[in-house]
Design a protein around this motif. Structure first.
Motif, PDB file in Angstrom:
ATOM      1  N   GLU A   1       0.839  -1.204   0.000  1.00 20.58           N
ATOM      2  CA  GLU A   1       0.000   0.000   0.000  1.00 20.58           C
ATOM      3  C   GLU A   1       0.875   1.255   0.000  1.00 20.58           C
ATOM      4  O   GLU A   1       0.576   2.223  -0.685  1.00 20.58           O
ATOM      5  CB  GLU A   1      -0.944  -0.008   1.206  1.00 20.58           C
ATOM      6  CG  GLU A   1      -1.913   1.150   1.238  1.00 20.58           C
ATOM      7  CD  GLU A   1      -2.923   1.171   0.104  1.00 20.58           C
ATOM      8  OE1 GLU A   1      -3.530   2.234  -0.102  1.00 20.58           O
ATOM      9  OE2 GLU A   1      -3.107   0.148  -0.593  1.00 20.58           O
ATOM     10  N   TRP A   2       1.989   1.231   0.757  1.00 18.52           N
ATOM     11  CA  TRP A   2       2.903   2.371   0.757  1.00 18.52           C
ATOM     12  C   TRP A   2       3.441   2.617  -0.653  1.00 18.52           C
ATOM     13  O   TRP A   2       3.491   3.765  -1.109  1.00 18.52           O
ATOM     14  CB  TRP A   2       4.074   2.144   1.724  1.00 18.52           C
ATOM     15  CG  TRP A   2       4.984   3.329   1.769  1.00 18.52           C
ATOM     16  CD1 TRP A   2       4.896   4.390   2.622  1.00 18.52           C
ATOM     17  CD2 TRP A   2       6.084   3.600   0.896  1.00 18.52           C
ATOM     18  NE1 TRP A   2       5.892   5.292   2.324  1.00 18.52           N
ATOM     19  CE2 TRP A   2       6.630   4.844   1.272  1.00 18.52           C
ATOM     20  CE3 TRP A   2       6.669   2.914  -0.165  1.00 18.52           C
ATOM     21  CZ2 TRP A   2       7.728   5.409   0.632  1.00 18.52           C
ATOM     22  CZ3 TRP A   2       7.760   3.486  -0.820  1.00 18.52           C
ATOM     23  CH2 TRP A   2       8.279   4.705  -0.415  1.00 18.52           C
ATOM     24  N   HIS A   3       3.837   1.548  -1.328  1.00 20.75           N
ATOM     25  CA  HIS A   3       4.366   1.700  -2.690  1.00 20.75           C
ATOM     26  C   HIS A   3       3.306   2.268  -3.632  1.00 20.75           C
ATOM     27  O   HIS A   3       3.607   3.132  -4.461  1.00 20.75           O
ATOM     28  CB  HIS A   3       4.877   0.371  -3.231  1.00 20.75           C
ATOM     29  CG  HIS A   3       6.203  -0.027  -2.667  1.00 20.75           C
ATOM     30  ND1 HIS A   3       7.340   0.722  -2.819  1.00 20.75           N
ATOM     31  CD2 HIS A   3       6.564  -1.120  -1.936  1.00 20.75           C
ATOM     32  CE1 HIS A   3       8.353   0.127  -2.216  1.00 20.75           C
ATOM     33  NE2 HIS A   3       7.909  -0.992  -1.673  1.00 20.75           N
ATOM     34  N   LEU A   4       2.073   1.813  -3.514  1.00 23.08           N
ATOM     35  CA  LEU A   4       1.015   2.316  -4.389  1.00 23.08           C
ATOM     36  C   LEU A   4       0.663   3.769  -4.070  1.00 23.08           C
ATOM     37  O   LEU A   4       0.392   4.554  -4.985  1.00 23.08           O
ATOM     38  CB  LEU A   4      -0.210   1.403  -4.316  1.00 23.08           C
ATOM     39  CG  LEU A   4       0.007   0.049  -4.989  1.00 23.08           C
ATOM     40  CD1 LEU A   4      -1.102  -0.933  -4.617  1.00 23.08           C
ATOM     41  CD2 LEU A   4       0.112   0.197  -6.500  1.00 23.08           C
TER      42      LEU A   4
ATOM     43  N   ARG B   1      11.315   8.356  -5.786  1.00 25.10           N
ATOM     44  CA  ARG B   1      10.956   8.605  -7.192  1.00 25.10           C
ATOM     45  C   ARG B   1      11.325   7.416  -8.069  1.00 25.10           C
ATOM     46  O   ARG B   1      10.570   7.032  -8.959  1.00 25.10           O
ATOM     47  CB  ARG B   1      11.641   9.876  -7.700  1.00 25.10           C
ATOM     48  CG  ARG B   1      11.029  11.159  -7.168  1.00 25.10           C
ATOM     49  CD  ARG B   1      11.561  12.385  -7.896  1.00 25.10           C
ATOM     50  NE  ARG B   1      13.002  12.523  -7.834  1.00 25.10           N
ATOM     51  CZ  ARG B   1      13.662  13.145  -6.856  1.00 25.10           C
ATOM     52  NH1 ARG B   1      13.005  13.698  -5.864  1.00 25.10           N
ATOM     53  NH2 ARG B   1      14.977  13.235  -6.896  1.00 25.10           N
ATOM     54  N   ARG B   2      12.493   6.813  -7.814  1.00 23.44           N
ATOM     55  CA  ARG B   2      12.903   5.634  -8.603  1.00 23.44           C
ATOM     56  C   ARG B   2      11.950   4.468  -8.367  1.00 23.44           C
ATOM     57  O   ARG B   2      11.574   3.768  -9.310  1.00 23.44           O
ATOM     58  CB  ARG B   2      14.331   5.224  -8.247  1.00 23.44           C
ATOM     59  CG  ARG B   2      15.388   6.096  -8.876  1.00 23.44           C
ATOM     60  CD  ARG B   2      16.783   5.500  -8.752  1.00 23.44           C
ATOM     61  NE  ARG B   2      17.178   5.278  -7.369  1.00 23.44           N
ATOM     62  CZ  ARG B   2      17.761   6.195  -6.592  1.00 23.44           C
ATOM     63  NH1 ARG B   2      18.006   7.397  -7.060  1.00 23.44           N
ATOM     64  NH2 ARG B   2      18.090   5.896  -5.352  1.00 23.44           N
ATOM     65  N   VAL B   3      11.549   4.268  -7.123  1.00 22.58           N
ATOM     66  CA  VAL B   3      10.621   3.174  -6.812  1.00 22.58           C
ATOM     67  C   VAL B   3       9.257   3.442  -7.447  1.00 22.58           C
ATOM     68  O   VAL B   3       8.621   2.530  -7.980  1.00 22.58           O
ATOM     69  CB  VAL B   3      10.515   2.969  -5.289  1.00 22.58           C
ATOM     70  CG1 VAL B   3       9.384   2.031  -4.929  1.00 22.58           C
ATOM     71  CG2 VAL B   3      11.833   2.444  -4.728  1.00 22.58           C
ATOM     72  N   ALA B   4       8.796   4.686  -7.413  1.00 20.28           N
ATOM     73  CA  ALA B   4       7.515   5.032  -8.040  1.00 20.28           C
ATOM     74  C   ALA B   4       7.566   4.800  -9.546  1.00 20.28           C
ATOM     75  O   ALA B   4       6.605   4.308 -10.139  1.00 20.28           O
ATOM     76  CB  ALA B   4       7.149   6.479  -7.729  1.00 20.28           C
ATOM     77  N   ALA B   5       8.690   5.141 -10.168  1.00 19.21           N
ATOM     78  CA  ALA B   5       8.833   4.909 -11.613  1.00 19.21           C
ATOM     79  C   ALA B   5       8.822   3.416 -11.921  1.00 19.21           C
ATOM     80  O   ALA B   5       8.229   2.989 -12.916  1.00 19.21           O
ATOM     81  CB  ALA B   5      10.117   5.556 -12.128  1.00 19.21           C
ATOM     82  N   ALA B   6       9.457   2.614 -11.065  1.00 19.05           N
ATOM     83  CA  ALA B   6       9.433   1.157 -11.252  1.00 19.05           C
ATOM     84  C   ALA B   6       8.009   0.630 -11.089  1.00 19.05           C
ATOM     85  O   ALA B   6       7.558  -0.218 -11.863  1.00 19.05           O
ATOM     86  CB  ALA B   6      10.369   0.477 -10.256  1.00 19.05           C
ATOM     87  N   CYS B   7       7.299   1.139 -10.094  1.00 17.33           N
ATOM     88  CA  CYS B   7       5.904   0.738  -9.877  1.00 17.33           C
ATOM     89  C   CYS B   7       5.053   1.113 -11.090  1.00 17.33           C
ATOM     90  O   CYS B   7       4.217   0.327 -11.543  1.00 17.33           O
ATOM     91  CB  CYS B   7       5.392   1.425  -8.614  1.00 17.33           C
ATOM     92  SG  CYS B   7       3.866   0.767  -7.963  1.00 17.33           S
TER      93      CYS B   7
ATOM     94  N   GLY C   1       3.677  15.450 -11.444  1.00 17.72           N
ATOM     95  CA  GLY C   1       4.129  15.987 -12.723  1.00 17.72           C
ATOM     96  C   GLY C   1       5.471  15.421 -13.159  1.00 17.72           C
ATOM     97  O   GLY C   1       6.057  15.883 -14.122  1.00 17.72           O
ATOM     98  N   HIS C   2       5.970  14.403 -12.422  1.00 17.72           N
ATOM     99  CA  HIS C   2       7.220  13.726 -12.795  1.00 17.72           C
ATOM    100  C   HIS C   2       8.340  14.728 -13.051  1.00 17.72           C
ATOM    101  O   HIS C   2       8.806  14.880 -14.169  1.00 17.72           O
ATOM    102  CB  HIS C   2       7.061  12.850 -14.033  1.00 17.72           C
ATOM    103  CG  HIS C   2       5.886  11.957 -14.027  1.00 17.72           C
ATOM    104  ND1 HIS C   2       5.866  10.780 -13.333  1.00 17.72           N
ATOM    105  CD2 HIS C   2       4.676  12.066 -14.610  1.00 17.72           C
ATOM    106  CE1 HIS C   2       4.698  10.196 -13.505  1.00 17.72           C
ATOM    107  NE2 HIS C   2       3.958  10.964 -14.268  1.00 17.72           N
ATOM    108  N   GLY C   3       8.783  15.411 -12.043  1.00 16.99           N
ATOM    109  CA  GLY C   3       9.844  16.409 -12.169  1.00 16.99           C
ATOM    110  C   GLY C   3      11.020  15.911 -12.995  1.00 16.99           C
ATOM    111  O   GLY C   3      11.327  14.725 -13.021  1.00 16.99           O
ATOM    112  N   VAL C   4      11.667  16.806 -13.660  1.00 16.82           N
ATOM    113  CA  VAL C   4      12.798  16.462 -14.514  1.00 16.82           C
ATOM    114  C   VAL C   4      13.994  16.107 -13.637  1.00 16.82           C
ATOM    115  O   VAL C   4      14.374  16.874 -12.752  1.00 16.82           O
ATOM    116  CB  VAL C   4      13.153  17.643 -15.443  1.00 16.82           C
ATOM    117  CG1 VAL C   4      14.354  17.294 -16.306  1.00 16.82           C
ATOM    118  CG2 VAL C   4      11.954  18.009 -16.292  1.00 16.82           C
ATOM    119  N   GLU C   5      14.562  14.949 -13.847  1.00 15.28           N
ATOM    120  CA  GLU C   5      15.733  14.512 -13.080  1.00 15.28           C
ATOM    121  C   GLU C   5      16.958  15.313 -13.494  1.00 15.28           C
ATOM    122  O   GLU C   5      17.123  15.669 -14.647  1.00 15.28           O
ATOM    123  CB  GLU C   5      15.996  13.017 -13.322  1.00 15.28           C
ATOM    124  CG  GLU C   5      14.945  12.105 -12.730  1.00 15.28           C
ATOM    125  CD  GLU C   5      14.982  12.062 -11.213  1.00 15.28           C
ATOM    126  OE1 GLU C   5      16.065  12.196 -10.625  1.00 15.28           O
ATOM    127  OE2 GLU C   5      13.898  11.906 -10.621  1.00 15.28           O
TER     128      GLU C   5
END
Length: 126
Positions: free
Chosen positions: A24-27, A68-74, A37-41
């Protein structure tokens, strides 16, 4: 991208199992990321100035980057799901409207969550 292979909801996924609270935390992290807005890395988040840390990244900055990396993987895992489970997750967390009249929305949501759990664990994310 290949579809995520996942177990039947409620079954063991190998040597360990990600807890429902952690999933649930990951989601929820993914939900915040999707609304951010997926900020620019790579671009600075503040203006140039002096740092008392000697130029080392602060712990909070490191944690934010990891989240942010984990959210992108999710997100990659959710995008690889079959349409009905992916839509159920989008509906629950992003309030997107999808209709699958012949599918049980709750069953598709449970299947989607289990696929995300398996996908995260396969990537070494707990």
């Amino acid at each position: 991208m290949a579809a995520v292979r996942c177990a039947t909801p409620g079954t063991s996924t190998g040597s360990g199992r990600m807890t429902d609270d952690r999933l649930e935390w990951h989601l929820l992290n993914w939900q915040l990321w999707m609304h951010s807005g997926h900020g620019v890395e790579g671009l600075p988040r503040s203006s140039v100035g002096l740092s008392s840390g000697g130029g080392q990244a602060a712990f909070d900055d490191l944690a934010d980057a990891s989240e942010r990396r984990v959210a992108a993987a999710c997100n990659a895992i959710i995008e690889s799901l079959a349409p009905a489970p992916a839509a159920a997750i989008y509906n629950r967390y992003l309030h997107a409207v999808y209709r699958f009249p012949r599918d049980d929305q709750e069953a598709q949501f449970s299947r989607g969550r289990e696929c995300v759990r398996v996908g995260l664990m396969a990537k070494g994310i707990w």
